[in-house]
Design a protein around this motif. Structure first.
Motif, mmCIF file in Angstrom:
data_model
loop_
_atom_site.group_PDB
_atom_site.id
_atom_site.type_symbol
_atom_site.label_atom_id
_atom_site.label_comp_id
_atom_site.label_asym_id
_atom_site.label_seq_id
_atom_site.Cartn_x
_atom_site.Cartn_y
_atom_site.Cartn_z
ATOM 1 N N MET A 9 85.743 -36.922 2.347
ATOM 2 C CA MET A 9 84.695 -35.983 1.924
ATOM 3 C C MET A 9 83.332 -36.658 1.984
ATOM 4 O O MET A 9 83.228 -37.880 1.798
ATOM 5 C CB MET A 9 84.962 -35.515 0.481
ATOM 6 C CG MET A 9 86.164 -34.624 0.300
ATOM 7 S SD MET A 9 86.133 -33.080 1.242
ATOM 8 C CE MET A 9 84.850 -32.168 0.360
ATOM 9 N N PRO A 10 82.258 -35.870 2.220
ATOM 10 C CA PRO A 10 80.919 -36.458 2.152
ATOM 11 C C PRO A 10 80.643 -36.939 0.727
ATOM 12 O O PRO A 10 81.118 -36.331 -0.246
ATOM 13 C CB PRO A 10 79.994 -35.300 2.516
ATOM 14 C CG PRO A 10 80.808 -34.065 2.560
ATOM 15 C CD PRO A 10 82.246 -34.435 2.529
ATOM 16 N N ASP A 16 75.253 -31.928 2.684
ATOM 17 C CA ASP A 16 76.460 -31.438 3.381
ATOM 18 C C ASP A 16 76.109 -30.124 4.083
ATOM 19 O O ASP A 16 76.373 -29.034 3.560
ATOM 20 C CB ASP A 16 77.575 -31.257 2.339
ATOM 21 C CG ASP A 16 78.820 -30.577 2.934
ATOM 22 O OD1 ASP A 16 78.940 -30.586 4.181
ATOM 23 O OD2 ASP A 16 79.623 -30.043 2.170
ATOM 24 N N GLN A 18 77.318 -28.581 6.607
ATOM 25 C CA GLN A 18 78.446 -27.682 6.916
ATOM 26 C C GLN A 18 78.855 -26.908 5.667
ATOM 27 O O GLN A 18 79.042 -25.695 5.710
ATOM 28 C CB GLN A 18 79.636 -28.497 7.416
ATOM 29 C CG GLN A 18 79.573 -28.866 8.882
ATOM 30 C CD GLN A 18 80.826 -29.588 9.345
ATOM 31 O OE1 GLN A 18 81.277 -30.543 8.714
ATOM 32 N NE2 GLN A 18 81.405 -29.140 10.435
ATOM 33 N N GLY A 19 78.950 -27.627 4.557
ATOM 34 C CA GLY A 19 79.324 -26.971 3.309
ATOM 35 C C GLY A 19 78.316 -25.892 2.933
ATOM 36 O O GLY A 19 78.673 -24.794 2.511
ATOM 37 N N LYS A 20 77.028 -26.213 3.128
ATOM 38 C CA LYS A 20 75.963 -25.239 2.807
ATOM 39 C C LYS A 20 76.114 -23.999 3.696
ATOM 40 O O LYS A 20 76.002 -22.861 3.223
ATOM 41 C CB LYS A 20 74.585 -25.865 3.054
ATOM 42 C CG LYS A 20 74.196 -26.987 2.133
ATOM 43 C CD LYS A 20 73.358 -26.506 0.977
ATOM 44 C CE LYS A 20 72.998 -27.616 -0.003
ATOM 45 N NZ LYS A 20 74.197 -28.331 -0.517
ATOM 46 N N ARG A 37 82.158 -27.516 -0.314
ATOM 47 C CA ARG A 37 81.894 -28.785 0.375
ATOM 48 C C ARG A 37 83.011 -28.947 1.417
ATOM 49 O O ARG A 37 84.186 -28.689 1.118
ATOM 50 C CB ARG A 37 81.883 -29.960 -0.607
ATOM 51 C CG ARG A 37 80.648 -29.901 -1.530
ATOM 52 C CD ARG A 37 80.644 -30.989 -2.567
ATOM 53 N NE ARG A 37 80.577 -32.313 -1.948
ATOM 54 C CZ ARG A 37 81.464 -33.272 -2.159
ATOM 55 N NH1 ARG A 37 82.501 -33.060 -2.940
ATOM 56 N NH2 ARG A 37 81.328 -34.456 -1.588
ATOM 57 N N GLN A 38 82.632 -29.372 2.607
ATOM 58 C CA GLN A 38 83.623 -29.445 3.678
ATOM 59 C C GLN A 38 83.850 -30.892 4.082
ATOM 60 O O GLN A 38 82.920 -31.680 4.214
ATOM 61 C CB GLN A 38 83.158 -28.649 4.908
ATOM 62 C CG GLN A 38 84.167 -28.704 6.052
ATOM 63 C CD GLN A 38 83.842 -27.751 7.180
ATOM 64 O OE1 GLN A 38 83.022 -26.854 7.023
ATOM 65 N NE2 GLN A 38 84.474 -27.929 8.326
ATOM 66 N N GLY A 39 85.146 -31.248 4.251
ATOM 67 C CA GLY A 39 85.486 -32.594 4.700
ATOM 68 C C GLY A 39 86.620 -32.530 5.699
ATOM 69 O O GLY A 39 86.879 -31.479 6.291
ATOM 70 N N GLU A 72 80.646 -41.254 3.535
ATOM 71 C CA GLU A 72 81.852 -40.521 3.124
ATOM 72 C C GLU A 72 82.712 -41.369 2.184
ATOM 73 O O GLU A 72 82.673 -42.599 2.224
ATOM 74 C CB GLU A 72 82.676 -40.146 4.363
ATOM 75 C CG GLU A 72 82.008 -39.129 5.280
ATOM 76 C CD GLU A 72 82.742 -38.938 6.598
ATOM 77 O OE1 GLU A 72 83.335 -39.932 7.105
ATOM 78 O OE2 GLU A 72 82.704 -37.814 7.129
#
Lengths: 90, 90
Positions: A9-10, A16, A18-20, A37-39, A72
């Motif tokens: 995960m970041p 983040d 991508q998460g946003k 949040r994307q990981g 990360e």
């Protein structure tokens, strides 16, 4: 064969994008009150058992290749054969 | 606030080029006997509690946006506050 899962995960303080983007899209799709949040998830099939030595090797591999430890964090865990009871399989 | 994790993985029968690439790279780095599949991990922070209705909503969001259900499967699970004991935090 043993299955080990490495979740990457970041770091919390790192932006983040991508998460946003996913959070925004969920909002537009009508899913409110959810921030994302994307990981990355890696499922590793190890030949032989998940001995402490092998897990140390997996951790080294995660540090070396699977995660960029500057931005990360990662966790390493041995996955039981059956998925945990609380999981909702689709 | 409740944290729900959505893990998205390529279906077993689907070619996983990213996983293959990582497997090859690990081999070249000297990590033998490890095969890798790569997917995505989403950590969702929900406002309020993870009620069954909210989890159904998360599942709908996963089907709609987080996973491409033609080539991917996903699991939804509520994450306890502390990471599981077996996890090795880095």
């Amino acid at each position: 064969m043993a299955r080990v899962v490495v979740d990457v995960m970041p770091k919390p303080e790192i932006l983040d994008p991508q998460g946003k983007a996913v959070t925004g899209a969920l909002g537009r799709l009508g899913f409110s009150g959810i921030s994302v949040r994307q990981g990355k998830r890696f499922e590793l099939e190890l030949e032989g058992e998940a001995t402490p030595e092998r897990l140390a090797e997996v951790e080294k591999a995660a540090e070396t290749l699977l995660a960029n430890t500057v931005i990360e964090t990662f966790t390493v865990r041995v996955e039981a054969d059956e998925p945990a009871a609380a999981e909702v399989k689709a």
